[in-house]
Design a protein around this motif. Structure first.
Motif, short mmCIF file in Angstrom:
data_model
loop_
_atom_site.label_atom_id
_atom_site.label_comp_id
_atom_site.label_asym_id
_atom_site.label_seq_id
_atom_site.Cartn_x
_atom_site.Cartn_y
_atom_site.Cartn_z
N GLY A 297 0.79 -1.23 0.00
CA GLY A 297 0.00 0.00 0.00
C GLY A 297 0.81 1.27 0.00
N TRP A 298 2.09 1.17 0.38
CA TRP A 298 2.89 2.40 0.47
C TRP A 298 3.11 3.03 -0.89
CZ3 TRP A 298 1.75 3.60 4.80
CH2 TRP A 298 2.05 2.90 5.98
N SER A 299 3.19 2.23 -1.95
CA SER A 299 3.42 2.80 -3.27
C SER A 299 2.27 3.72 -3.68
CB SER A 299 3.58 1.69 -4.31
OG SER A 299 2.40 0.89 -4.38
N ASN A 300 1.08 3.50 -3.14
CA ASN A 300 -0.05 4.35 -3.47
C ASN A 300 0.01 5.69 -2.73
OD1 ASN A 300 -2.97 4.83 -4.40
ND2 ASN A 300 -3.16 4.95 -2.17
N ILE A 301 0.44 5.67 -1.48
CA ILE A 301 0.38 6.89 -0.66
C ILE A 301 1.68 7.69 -0.71
CG2 ILE A 301 1.18 5.83 1.49
CD1 ILE A 301 -1.68 8.39 1.10
N ASN A 302 2.80 7.05 -1.03
CA ASN A 302 4.09 7.76 -1.01
C ASN A 302 4.14 9.02 -1.87
OD1 ASN A 302 5.38 6.21 0.91
ND2 ASN A 302 6.32 4.82 -0.56
N PRO A 303 3.49 9.05 -3.05
CA PRO A 303 3.57 10.27 -3.86
C PRO A 303 3.00 11.53 -3.20
CG PRO A 303 2.91 8.42 -5.22
CD PRO A 303 2.89 7.94 -3.80
N VAL A 304 2.16 11.38 -2.16
CA VAL A 304 1.63 12.59 -1.51
C VAL A 304 2.59 13.11 -0.45
CG1 VAL A 304 -0.72 11.77 -1.86
CG2 VAL A 304 0.36 11.43 0.36
N ALA A 305 3.70 12.39 -0.22
CA ALA A 305 4.62 12.79 0.85
C ALA A 305 5.20 14.18 0.63
CB ALA A 305 5.76 11.76 0.96
N ASP B 266 -5.96 10.87 6.09
CA ASP B 266 -7.20 10.14 6.40
C ASP B 266 -8.04 9.94 5.15
OD1 ASP B 266 -7.33 9.20 8.97
OD2 ASP B 266 -8.29 10.97 9.82
N ASP B 267 -8.15 11.00 4.36
CA ASP B 267 -8.97 10.95 3.15
C ASP B 267 -8.39 9.97 2.14
OD1 ASP B 267 -11.28 11.88 1.77
OD2 ASP B 267 -10.00 13.12 0.51
N HIS B 268 -7.08 10.00 1.97
CA HIS B 268 -6.44 9.08 1.02
C HIS B 268 -6.55 7.64 1.50
CE1 HIS B 268 -4.44 11.56 -2.09
NE2 HIS B 268 -4.50 12.51 -1.17
#
Length: 822
Positions: free
Chosen positions: A439-447, A463-465
């Motif tokens: 799952g990290w590959s999905n959220i990492n770009p918002v870092a 939270d929203d993501h």
């Protein structure tokens, strides 16, 4: 490429009046002067001013060339207001899909007029503030960015300035900067959409009645009491009850940092622990109380996550990352399972998140996966006693096991690789525990964008993501579980066949004790006194052990009055071992500084006498002296032979060499016999013999029992067929027998895991359908839970609830359909 001219000229055609270049009258009324064209309507017709205004009464934000915009908001009953109230002298900013526009806005000024905020919301314009709003964004543009942020991870800054360039791509007509207003609106939009989808608008108690974690999207495939479990699930026998267990995965992400900017008092979160992040006040209070306690050191491999938790660089950072609790089989974030990290992966942080997720959990069986589980689970219950009482769980009423994810397991010490393995533990299916990593590959770009946010903005955004990630997992569960089921059935059949062949090739008196031993271990997983059948019993022979053996022999000789030492401090064995160490260091020097060899050769060829330094001197160990035909003490030769034999191996080299030689000889003998049988079988009328005795021509056929094919994991590894023929267990060599015992246990475990996986997937597919049907009923009931003052308000509540209920029914029907089609 041949049509480039055509396309280019058509682009330019639209810059003029096109087919209406010679028009003298309005396309609509056939009377007025044709001066205006809409850039967003279909067609390129020209209209007079009166007609184009009338035609766009329902589309006021269409872009009309060279014509300003003034909007009059309607009376509550729907008619146009008779007493319009001009807003701010044509200085209202509207952000919409076609650009950022300054317009004139007339609010309703009647006695029954609603507030300006409500008037804007009624026309689907979101105000930037509730006090004298001067800026708004259309619902459509907020919805567009909302979805775009999920799919592309585009920041609000990038999106806003893209819209601004639609309005003016030259910078010659700069409008007022409404970036901060847009960011505030999108944050509020995210929050309100979360509340809406969680049914909080239907609660008679209102939004303030929301409980912790209530806005999280739940996993339909995980066990949810009163939602997707049988009414008698607690009464299930042990042989069945394991399928109602909960699989949890703990992990951290150090890319989701936050710089030390702003603070909670200036930028509070809107959710307050209502979704995935824990309540910040309680969380920070607990961490503050335990900030001075040092982290326990790792007794396993040197895990940086454990040993560097108190020293991880955090200068300039308010959060070094986040810790999360996921469902280990379906990769969804769990309610109140996310929190900021301040100094790396400290137990205090992860403990709080773990127990926050579980504090209302009534599932009796917990399977917990964590890459440092071997260390973290120690003293866990003692640490729980220091936490707020609301987070305590009754561990004595639960069956809890700890695992290390499969990909992370090989870096652990050998004992951990068997004790904390999913592969070797009963009733876990083929769970790998690596769900969070995917799952990290999905959220990492918002870092990059969340790193610069204040604390509340960042938590609300993440939270929203996480909620969107969970929802996409929900709608994809049917296809995902079906794919896994097809794979599991195939693997189940293959591994069951392999194990049955291996078991059939062994004598009953050989395998029966192994079976009893492994079953005893499976039923006592937390008892360290029970022998682990997956660990080798033959003691490895190491170089250190050989040296110790010779020292013991020399000590025994001394006791017998025998002393062959020629030096008071250095015995023969120490002399040989030291020489080998020095030789190794010389080889290492040659490896890192190859020029040394060149210097040596120059020195040897020089006619002048050169002083030889100790590191350049030849050591002339017994093996070197033999090559020079020089005599040497046989005792020293024996010692070097033994020590060198173990210098690059950690197992019994002599035994393994015998096995390898026997294997090579047996393979050649088998090939010769197979060739002979191939010639004789047609003559003698023999058929079917080659089913059991296959051609030994593949390189992968002749390999050790524990050696996988290239790319095979432990959970999918299959024995070469050579170990499945009759008589495989006849070799009485202790290394072979011990290896065979371990491999028999592993083959049995693989067969059992895939059989469990099929059973577990069947249960999960059933749970998904039951959860969706339950959720549909929940929404239908929710539609009747609250009564508002007007019929229109009540109709909106009922309509949305019925829509959500139907959506769940449609998902369930779709999942059933694709299952039947398979």
């Amino acid at each position: 490429m041949d049509d480039r001219n055509l396309f280019l000229l058509e682009f330019l055609w639209h810059e003029g009046r096109g087919d209406h270049a010679g028009a003298n009258v309005c396309w609509n009324c056939r009377q007025g002067v044709p001066q205006f064209r809409c850039m967003d309507c279909f067609g390129s017709e020209l209209y007079c001013q009166d007609c184009i205004v009338v035609l766009h009464a329902q589309n006021p934000v269409h872009r009309i060339q060279d014509l300003g915009l003034c909007v009059q908001l309607r009376h509550p009953a729907g008619e146009y207001c008779l007493l319009p109230e001009r807003a701010f002298d044509d200085d209202f900013t509207l952000i919409h899909t076609n650009g950022i526009q300054t317009i004139g806005l007339d609010f309703c000024g009647c006695e029954t007029a609603q507030t300006r905020t409500k008037q804007l919301l009624r026309v689907a314009w979101f105000p930037a503030t509730t006090i004298d709003p001067r800026t708004a964004a259309t619902f459509r543009i907020l919805e567009q960015y909302h979805l775009l942020s999920f799919e592309s991870k585009a920041s609000g800054y990038e999106f806003y300035h893209s819209i601004a360039r639609l309005t003016d791509n030259t910078g010659l007509l700069p409008g007022k900067d409404r970036y901060e207003a847009f960011i505030r609106m999108i944050r509020e939009w995210r929050h309100l959409k979360m509340l809406k989808r969680a049914g909080r608008g239907h609660d008679p108690g209102g939004i303030e009645n929301t409980r912790s974690g209530e806005c999280a999207v739940l996993c339909p495939a995980c066990p949810q009491p009163d939602k997707n479990l049988p009414h008698d699930w607690r009464a299930a026998p042990k042989t069945k009850g394991w399928i109602y267990g909960l699989f949890l995965a703990i992990d951290t992400n150090f890319r989701l940092k936050r710089r030390n900017m702003s603070k909670d008092s200036n930028d509070p979160g809107l959710s307050r622990g209502w979704a995935y992040f824990v309540d910040e006040t309680t969380y920070k209070g607990y961490l503050q109380a335990h900030s001075g306690k040092l982290q326990e050191r790792s007794t396993c491999s040197s895990h940086n996550a454990v040993n560097m938790a108190d020293t991880k660089a955090s200068q300039g950072l308010a959060a070094t990352g986040v810790g999360t609790i996921d469902c280990a089989r379906h990769n969804m974030k769990l309610p109140n399972g996310v929190g900021d990290l301040q100094k790396g992966e400290r137990y205090a942080n992860m403990d709080f998140l773990f127990f926050s997720t579980l504090h209302e959990c009534c599932i009796d069986t917990l399977n917990v996966s964590y890459d440092i589980a071997c260390q973290w689970h120690k003293n866990l219950w003692q640490r729980m006693s220091t936490m707020p009482p609301a987070l305590h769980i009754d561990r004595f009423s639960k069956f809890i096991r700890f695992f290390v994810p499969k990909f992370h397991l090989p870096v652990h010490i050998l004992k951990c690789q068997t004790t904390f393995s999913f592969n070797f533990s009963k009733n876990v299916g083929c769970t790998d525990g690596e769900a969070p990593e995917r799952g990290w590959s999905n959220i990492n770009p918002v870092a990059s964008s969340t790193k610069e946010m204040g604390p509340g903005s960042r938590r609300d955004t993440l939270d929203d993501h996480f909620g969107d990630w969970n929802w996409k997992k929900v709608v994809g569960l049917g296809a995902m579980l079906l794919r896994k089921m097809d794979e599991a059935k195939e693997e189940d059949e293959a591994h069951r066949t392999v194990f049955e062949e291996l078991d059939g090739a062994l004598k009953r008196e050989t395998s029966e004790p192994w079976k009893l031993e492994v079953e005893h271990w499976e039923y006592n997983p937390n008892d360290s006194s029970v022998t682990n059948p997956f660990e080798a019993k033959v003691t490895p022979i190491t170089q250190a052990a050989v040296r110790l053996k010779f020292m013991e022999m020399e000590a025994h000789d001394l006791q017998q009055g025998i002393d062959i030492s020629l030096h008071p401090d250095i015995s023969p064995s120490v002399f040989i071992a030291s020489g080998i160490d020095l030789e190794n260091e010389q080889h290492v020097q040659a490896l890192y500084t190859p020029t040394v060899q060149l210097l040596n050769s120059r020195s040897e060829s020089s006619s002048q006498a050169v002083e030889i330094t100790p590191e350049d001197a030849k050591l002339f160990l017994p093996s070197t002296m033999q090559t020079e035909s020089m005599p040497c003490n046989m005792r020293l030769e024996t010692i070097e032979d033994w020590v060198c034999g173990q210098s690059t191996n950690t197992r019994a080299r002599n035994s393994l060499s015998r096995v390898e030689a026997k294997a090579s000889t047996a393979a050649e003998k088998y090939r010769a016999a197979h060739l002979a049988l191939s010639s004789l079988a047609p003559v003698l009328g023999k058929v079917g013999w080659n089913v059991k005795y296959k051609v030994l021509d593949k390189k992968d056929d002749v390999r050790g029992m524990s050696v996988p094919k290239n790319g095979e994991s432990e959970g999918r590894r299959q024995l070469s067929w050579i170990w499945l023929v009759e008589g495989v267990g006849d070799d009485q060599d202790e290394v072979v027998q011990d290896s065979l015992r371990v491999e028999w246990c592993k083959a049995r475990a693989r067969s059992m895991r895939w059989a469990e996986e099929v059973e577990l997937l069947n249960e999960e597919m059933r749970r998904v359908l039951q959860f969706l049907r339950w959720h549909a009923s929940w929404w239908n009931e929710l539609g009747r839970a609250r009564t508002l003052s007007t019929a229109a308000d009540n109709e909106g509540l009922v309509a949305y609830a019925r829509c959500q209920a139907q959506l769940r029914h449609d998902l369930a029907d779709h999942f059933q359909t694709i299952d039947i089609l398979q």
